[in-house]
Design an enzyme around this catalytic site. Structure first.
Site, PDB file in Angstrom:
ATOM      1  N   TYR A   1      49.274 121.714 113.889  1.00 49.55           N
ATOM      2  CA  TYR A   1      49.984 122.421 114.957  1.00 49.55           C
ATOM      3  C   TYR A   1      50.521 123.777 114.490  1.00 49.55           C
ATOM      4  CZ  TYR A   1      50.186 118.275 118.041  1.00 49.55           C
ATOM      5  OH  TYR A   1      49.884 117.218 118.860  1.00 49.55           O
TER       6      TYR A   1
ATOM      7  N   TYR B   1      41.323 123.382 124.959  1.00 49.52           N
ATOM      8  CA  TYR B   1      42.649 122.979 125.420  1.00 49.52           C
ATOM      9  C   TYR B   1      42.828 123.572 126.806  1.00 49.52           C
ATOM     10  CZ  TYR B   1      47.528 121.620 125.151  1.00 49.52           C
ATOM     11  OH  TYR B   1      48.734 120.998 125.376  1.00 49.52           O
TER      12      TYR B   1
HETATM   13  C1  LIG Z   1      50.218 117.586 122.418  1.00 51.46           C
HETATM   14  S1  LIG Z   1      51.144 116.138 122.300  1.00 51.46           S
HETATM   15  C2  LIG Z   1      49.998 115.025 121.558  1.00 51.46           C
HETATM   16  C3  LIG Z   1      49.851 113.764 122.387  1.00 51.46           C
HETATM   17  C4  LIG Z   1      51.050 112.881 122.397  1.00 51.46           C
HETATM   18  N1  LIG Z   1      51.064 112.020 121.219  1.00 51.46           N
HETATM   19  C5  LIG Z   1      51.133 112.036 123.652  1.00 51.46           C
HETATM   20  O1  LIG Z   1      51.360 110.839 123.559  1.00 51.46           O
HETATM   21  O2  LIG Z   1      50.990 112.578 124.743  1.00 51.46           O
HETATM   22  C6  LIG Z   1      52.245 116.578 121.026  1.00 51.46           C
HETATM   23  C7  LIG Z   1      53.335 115.564 120.805  1.00 51.46           C
HETATM   24  O3  LIG Z   1      52.814 114.388 120.158  1.00 51.46           O
HETATM   25  C8  LIG Z   1      53.718 113.903 119.168  1.00 51.46           C
HETATM   26  N2  LIG Z   1      53.071 114.055 117.845  1.00 51.46           N
HETATM   27  C9  LIG Z   1      51.884 114.620 117.597  1.00 51.46           C
HETATM   28  N3  LIG Z   1      51.577 114.577 116.292  1.00 51.46           N
HETATM   29  C10 LIG Z   1      52.610 113.978 115.674  1.00 51.46           C
HETATM   30  C11 LIG Z   1      52.907 113.668 114.320  1.00 51.46           C
HETATM   31  N4  LIG Z   1      52.081 113.943 113.316  1.00 51.46           N
HETATM   32  N5  LIG Z   1      54.093 113.061 114.052  1.00 51.46           N
HETATM   33  C12 LIG Z   1      54.963 112.774 115.049  1.00 51.46           C
HETATM   34  N6  LIG Z   1      54.739 113.029 116.353  1.00 51.46           N
HETATM   35  C13 LIG Z   1      53.574 113.631 116.672  1.00 51.46           C
HETATM   36  C14 LIG Z   1      54.946 114.791 119.270  1.00 51.46           C
HETATM   37  O4  LIG Z   1      55.836 114.180 120.180  1.00 51.46           O
HETATM   38  C15 LIG Z   1      54.402 116.070 119.870  1.00 51.46           C
HETATM   39  O5  LIG Z   1      55.384 116.815 120.578  1.00 51.46           O
END
Ligand SMILES: C[S@@+](CC[C@H](N)C(=O)[O-])C[C@H]1O[C@@H](n2cnc3c(N)ncnc32)[C@H](O)[C@@H]1O
Length: 515
Positions: A483, A383
């Site tokens: 997470y 990361y």
């Molecule tokens: C590190 S980012 C992962 C990448 C993100 N999905 C993006 O489009 O950039 C983390 C965010 O992804 C979304 N996310 C990740 N896993 C999720 C899950 N199981 N359910 C809902 N939202 C999720 C949430 O908004 C979270 O704050």
């Protein structure tokens, strides 16, 4: 006399708009089949009537970030009839949840100017004589003149026929209606192409981009980096200070290097290999040290990776002991005597698997999947991001909405053992710079796990977060990790007000992402 604003000519010129000349994109339309954007030009003075003009997307190819910001935040059809001045929260292109775009650290200008025009701004535009209107571009609040080098200078308005627009009432309802009905296919294609061009420049195995869900592209306000970037106030021990193993050598017989853990100083900090403490007295000493928090130096240690020849497919993969535990991994470094091909160097060489960023079908925004089969314990990626202080992380968190995607990752692994105060813990922010692992989503039943990897055991505040496959992952499967990263026996807090719902879809889903 205010400084003049330099604006390139419309499509016919080879000139491209320099990004520092654009304040923002205000509206869009299609004119004679060409997708156009209304550009508000940067001025050196505050004004509610700055120069504004329409330009084709081709001219704006160096300002695609601004165009993407505009497309992400422009009013959706249902919002078009909102009265002027009503809330215009930006919508996330990824999650469909409300977001406010946080200025990236690359946008120096954003910190210096107000995002919305202030009512107290006054127009300091003066008049000029003998203006020559250019009929091909609608220009507001001024006059455009062509010059021989292809640029057009904006002069303040004078005389009849110059339409005055006030940025406080922009875009007008007519403009918004036209914007809603206007295609932006070419623009979306150019934004996508630019993102792919940047992906292709990332060193290492290819990273691809796939989106069969909609026309969006991940934010262009992102820089792919190979190592951490340190923000002000963050200190990392210099590479010269890394203490390397001194008793090892590249070939310590039978092609063995630091796997002979009794000799390797780097592995002194690793987990003890209890199965190798066979002598009863040593065992008793060891158990006493464990119970009293005594030193574990000198006991045989667990080597983290499978050596070549043990299990061909898993050479270099994490051994089961580490896979099932939360022990940090201590790799050898450049100051070690074991040489560059030591098998205790793995994560530090970076990603070696091909991955794909893709738009998830279930409202979780972008995700990451592997394009090749991954073996149990295989290293995937680290990361990466900007390392910031705890205070800065709190400031950034408070400045953005809770529903917004979060890319903050605490480097708190050694907080307890090294007595680090909470304010001394650094945080990695992967939002604006990092690697493809920023797209790894959460799952309550993940196929990857994150591990602490240190090359400099004396720096307890800066280390790598590395993702490894928990089990075999077939090509094409989405990569996920938990997470919350709790041990099996740790309790998880009840979801508080505003907890983010988890959409991982696992049968054992906890229902909440963060509590
Ligand atoms: C590190 S980012 C992962 C990448 C993100 N999905 C993006 O489009 O950039 C983390 C965010 O992804 C979304 N996310 C990740 N896993 C999720 C899950 N199981 N359910 C809902 N939202 C999720 C949430 O908004 C979270 O704050």
């Amino acid at each position: 006399m205010p400084a003049m604003v330099v604006i390139p000519t419309d499509g016919r010129s080879t000139s491209r708009v320099a990004v520092d000349k654009v304040h923002s994109i205000v509206c869009n339309r299609v004119q004679d089949g060409v997708e156009q954007f209304l550009v508000r030009w940067e001025t050196s003075h505050s004004t509610t009537t700055p120069p504004l003009s329409w330009h084709s997307i081709n001219v704006l190819s160096r300002c695609l970030e601004e165009v993407q910001d505009y497309l992400d935040s422009r009013p959706k059809p249902s919002q078009v009839s909102l009265p002027q001045g009503a809330s215009r929260k930006r919508k996330s292109p990824d999650t469909g949840l409300d977001v406010e775009r946080r200025p990236s650290p690359f946008e120096g200008r954003l910190h210096q100017r107000s995002q919305t025009p202030s009512l107290s701004r006054s127009s300091s535009v003066s008049t000029s004589s003998n203006p020559t209107p250019v009929p091909s571009i609608d220009v507001y609040n001024g006059i455009l003149d062509s010059t021989e080098n292809g640029f057009i200078y904006c002069r303040p308005a004078s005389g009849a026929g110059i339409q005055k627009l006030d940025t406080r009432t922009l875009p007008t309802s007519d403009m918004m209606r036209a914007a809603r009905d206007s295609k932006v296919e070419t623009t979306n294609m150019l934004i996508r192409a630019e993102y792919v061009r940047r992906l292709n420049r990332v060193p290492g195995k290819p990273i691809s981009l796939f989106n069969s869900m909609d026309s969006s592209t991940p934010s262009l306000r992102f820089r792919y980096i190979m190592d951490y970037v340190l923000a002000p106030g963050v200190h990392r021990a210099s590479l010269d200070s890394q203490v390397g193993c001194q008793k090892c050598s590249p070939h310590m017989g039978r092609d063995i290097g630091c796997e002979y853990t009794k000799k390797c100083d780097c592995l002194e900090y690793a987990a003890v290999d209890e199965s190798r403490i066979t002598d009863p007295d040593t065992r008793e000493e060891y158990e006493l040290a464990l119970a009293t928090g005594g030193s574990l130096m000198g006991y045989p240690k667990k080597f983290p990776y499978f050596a070549e020849g043990t299990k061909v497919q898993r050479a270099g993969c994490l051994v089961n002991f580490y896979l099932k535990s939360r022990n940090p991994i201590y790799e050898c470094n450049n100051n070690c005597r074991c040489g560059p091909s030591c098998r205790n160097k793995n994560v530090q060489f970076g990603r070696t698997v091909e991955v794909e960023i893709f738009k998830t079908p279930s409202g979780r925004g972008w995700g990451l999947r592997c394009r090749e089969d991954l073996h149990e314990g295989q290293f995937i990626d680290t990361y990466r991001g900007e390392i910031i202080t705890d205070a800065e992380a709190t400031r950034r968190e408070e400045a953005s909405s809770k529903a917004k995607a979060s890319y903050l990752y605490s480097l708190d692994k050694f907080a307890e053992s090294e007595n680090l105060a909470p304010q001394d813990i650094y945080v990695v922010d992967g939002e604006f710079m990092g690697g493809p692992s920023k797209f790894i989503n959460h799952s309550c039943e993940p196929n990857c796990r994150q591990y602490t990897v240190s090359y400099n055991k004396h720096d307890c505040r800066v280390y790598d977060i590395a993702f490894f496959a928990c089990h075999f992952i077939p090509a094409g499967e989405e990569l996920t990790f938990d997470y919350l990263d709790k041990d099996d026996d740790e309790t998880i807090d009840e979801p508080g007000e505003g907890a983010i719902p988890c959409l991982c879809g696992a049968s054992k889903c906890r229902k909440w992402l963060w509590t």
